[in-house]
Enzyme design. Structure first.
Site, mmCIF file in Angstrom:
data_model
loop_
_atom_site.group_PDB
_atom_site.id
_atom_site.type_symbol
_atom_site.label_atom_id
_atom_site.label_comp_id
_atom_site.label_asym_id
_atom_site.label_seq_id
_atom_site.Cartn_x
_atom_site.Cartn_y
_atom_site.Cartn_z
ATOM 1 N N HIS A 166 6.706 45.105 16.096
ATOM 2 C CA HIS A 166 6.440 43.708 15.319
ATOM 3 C C HIS A 166 6.952 42.429 15.951
ATOM 4 C CE1 HIS A 166 5.835 46.954 12.305
ATOM 5 N NE2 HIS A 166 6.788 47.660 12.986
ATOM 6 N N SER A 287 0.483 18.994 31.900
ATOM 7 C CA SER A 287 -0.428 18.329 30.880
ATOM 8 C C SER A 287 -0.509 16.823 31.486
ATOM 9 C CB SER A 287 0.257 18.159 29.598
ATOM 10 O OG SER A 287 -0.061 17.111 28.724
ATOM 11 N N LYS A 293 5.446 19.546 30.429
ATOM 12 C CA LYS A 293 4.862 20.717 30.233
ATOM 13 C C LYS A 293 4.348 21.419 31.482
ATOM 14 C CE LYS A 293 2.215 21.487 26.664
ATOM 15 N NZ LYS A 293 2.481 22.546 25.775
ATOM 16 N N GLU A 300 -3.633 32.538 30.065
ATOM 17 C CA GLU A 300 -4.414 31.989 29.022
ATOM 18 C C GLU A 300 -5.816 32.509 29.303
ATOM 19 O OE1 GLU A 300 -2.955 28.299 26.952
ATOM 20 O OE2 GLU A 300 -2.038 28.102 28.850
#
Ligand code: ARG
Length: 467
Positions: A166, A287, A293, A300
């Protein structure tokens, strides 16, 4: 096919003798597949060479015809390889483009190549040859990724991280053990692909348009020449079956799903709140607006491209679901999803093998995360069970101890023995060995468990399997 030879030479489409007007430009573009099926050219030539050889050996065409066909196809092969071949949309697809060029090069022998054959069994053969090669390549790429997984896992047989259920801290596992879970998934993927390959590797040629052919062909010989394991047993099925492509796509979707899960984990682990790993900079981007970043773009995209491969599987299933027997032009739509599936999967595997080599692990962060989540609570319960307390009671006792530690803001192992004993008088000083992360891992010492010696053994077995 048109057999009125004089007319055939002047008309663009080989089948146009029966028609009174040419197709519109839009229809020509709409129905043509040459923009994408030229990728099958090499396999189309292989298939034609085998077919022609059989035709000659069966005296269906002359030996001279065979020599002419071989010479012509060899030249066409060179032209295509050297990008000197002119593809024509008017000629619809790869099969007709090659046949037309062959006829231009060698005359009547070129026109005899199609004896006892149809584009329907021809295209099915081409796709199977293409897919067989693709499966072999993909299996090799999966193996390369597995090798990279093993190399990384081997360095982290003792590296403690929290195992999750979980996405909450559950029990300590080694990072090596966690990685080896992916080895298992990929192993099943290879087994699935190898099994799928058997059904890919059957020869449709000889089915002709749908019913077979009246010429005395020898399908088994063609199968042998092309290294097929057997011949498709029903001519209607041979030209209309694309199960093998659907099956392959399902296998590919599962591989991508596995890689997508690993990607999701990498993305989480790279988040500073986890801070478990760093990927090499070449797999990340920054970024344009936020200077701090470092984004895990590659994982991804793997996650994103999984959607695309799953989509191709659904596209192929949908393509097939309402087709009556036998061949229908719908099947021309099988190629783009199939090609894109192969390309996406192959690139993803290539990139993954490389990316795994550049994973840097932050041992401290993994350890701290395991410490924070009462990961050894089950070990305390198991300890009590071994002292004779029923498991359900032990579970309750430990739940109370965890609540207490939570209120105190510390781990179970940081409690005093006297504090622990308020929950059960059975607890003695030896409990502290059980409450350590290493002790917990060590105790799961059976096949498939996270104890370092078991993980080491799993890695060695895996190396043997790969060899
Ligand atoms: N381009 C076609 C395909 O991809 C080849 C087979 C065409 N057959 C036909 N009868 N029109 O399926």
């Amino acid at each position: 096919m048109n057999d009125s030879t004089s007319k055939q030479d002047n008309t663009p489409q080989t089948w146009s003798g029966r028609f009174n007007e040419p197709v519109s430009a839009l229809v020509e573009r709409y129905t043509a597949s040459i923009s994408f099926d030229q990728r099958l050219a090499e396999y189309d030539i292989q298939g034609s060479l085998a077919h022609a050889q059989m035709l000659a050996e069966q005296n269906i065409i002359s030996h001279q015809d065979l020599l002419d066909i071989q010479r012509g196809l060899q030249q066409i092969r060179e032209e295509i390889r050297n990008h000197r071949f002119t593809w024509s949309q008017q000629l619809e697809d790869v099969h007709l483009n090659i046949e037309k060029r062959l006829t231009a090069l060698v005359g009547d022998a070129g026109k005899r190549l199609h004896t006892g054959r149809s584009r329907n069994d021809q295209v099915a053969t081409d796709i199977r040859l293409f897919l067989r090669a693709a499966i072999d390549e993909i299996i090799n790429l999966i193996k390369a990724m597995q090798q990279a997984l093993l190399n990384l896992a081997e360095q982290h047989v003792h590296t403690v991280m929290p195992g999750f259920t979980h996405l909450q801290v559950a029990q300590p596992v080694s990072f090596g053990h966690h990685l080896m879970a992916y080895f298992e998934m990929l192993k099943r993927d290879i087994e699935r692909l190898a099994d799928c390959r058997k059904r890919v590797n059957q020869l449709p040629l000889g089915a002709a348009a749908l019913a077979g052919t009246s010429y005395p062909i020898k399908r088994e010989q063609v199968a042998q020449l092309l290294n097929f394991e057997g011949v498709c047993q029903n001519s209607l099925d041979a030209v209309s079956d694309r199960d093998f492509a659907i099956e392959f796509s399902a296998c590919a979707a599962l591989v991508m799903t596995h890689l997508s899960r690993l990607s999701e984990e990498f993305i989480l682990w790279m988040n500073p709140s986890f801070g478990f790993i760093q990927l090499a900079d070449r797999f990340c981007t920054g970024s344009s607006i936020m200077p701090q970043k470092k984004n895990p773009d590659v994982p991804e995209l793997v996650r994103g491209k999984t959607g695309r491969v799953n989509g191709h599987l659904v596209a192929l299933l949908t393509l097939m679901k309402a087709q009556p027997l036998a061949y229908n032009k719908d099947n021309q739509e099988d190629k783009e999803p199939l090609f894109d599936t192969v390309d996406t999967l192959a690139d993803t595997l290539r990139i993954y093998a490389d990316m795994l080599g550049g994973v840097r692990v932050n041992h401290d962060r993994m350890r701290q995360a395991a410490m924070r989540g009462y990961a050894t609570a089950t070990d305390l319960a198991d300890y009590l069970v071994k002292k004779g307390i029923p498991f359900r009671d032990a579970h309750e006792i430990v739940a109370q101890a965890v609540q207490y530690a939570e209120r105190k803001g510390c781990d179970l192992s940081a409690l005093e023995l006297s504090e622990l004993q308020t929950f059960s008088t059975q607890i003695e000083a030896d409990i502290f060995a059980v409450l350590t992360l290493e002790g917990s891992m060590q105790s799961r010492n059976h096949t498939g468990g996270t104890a370092p010696e078991q993980v080491q053994a799993a890695i060695e077995q895996a190396r043997k399997w790969l060899a």
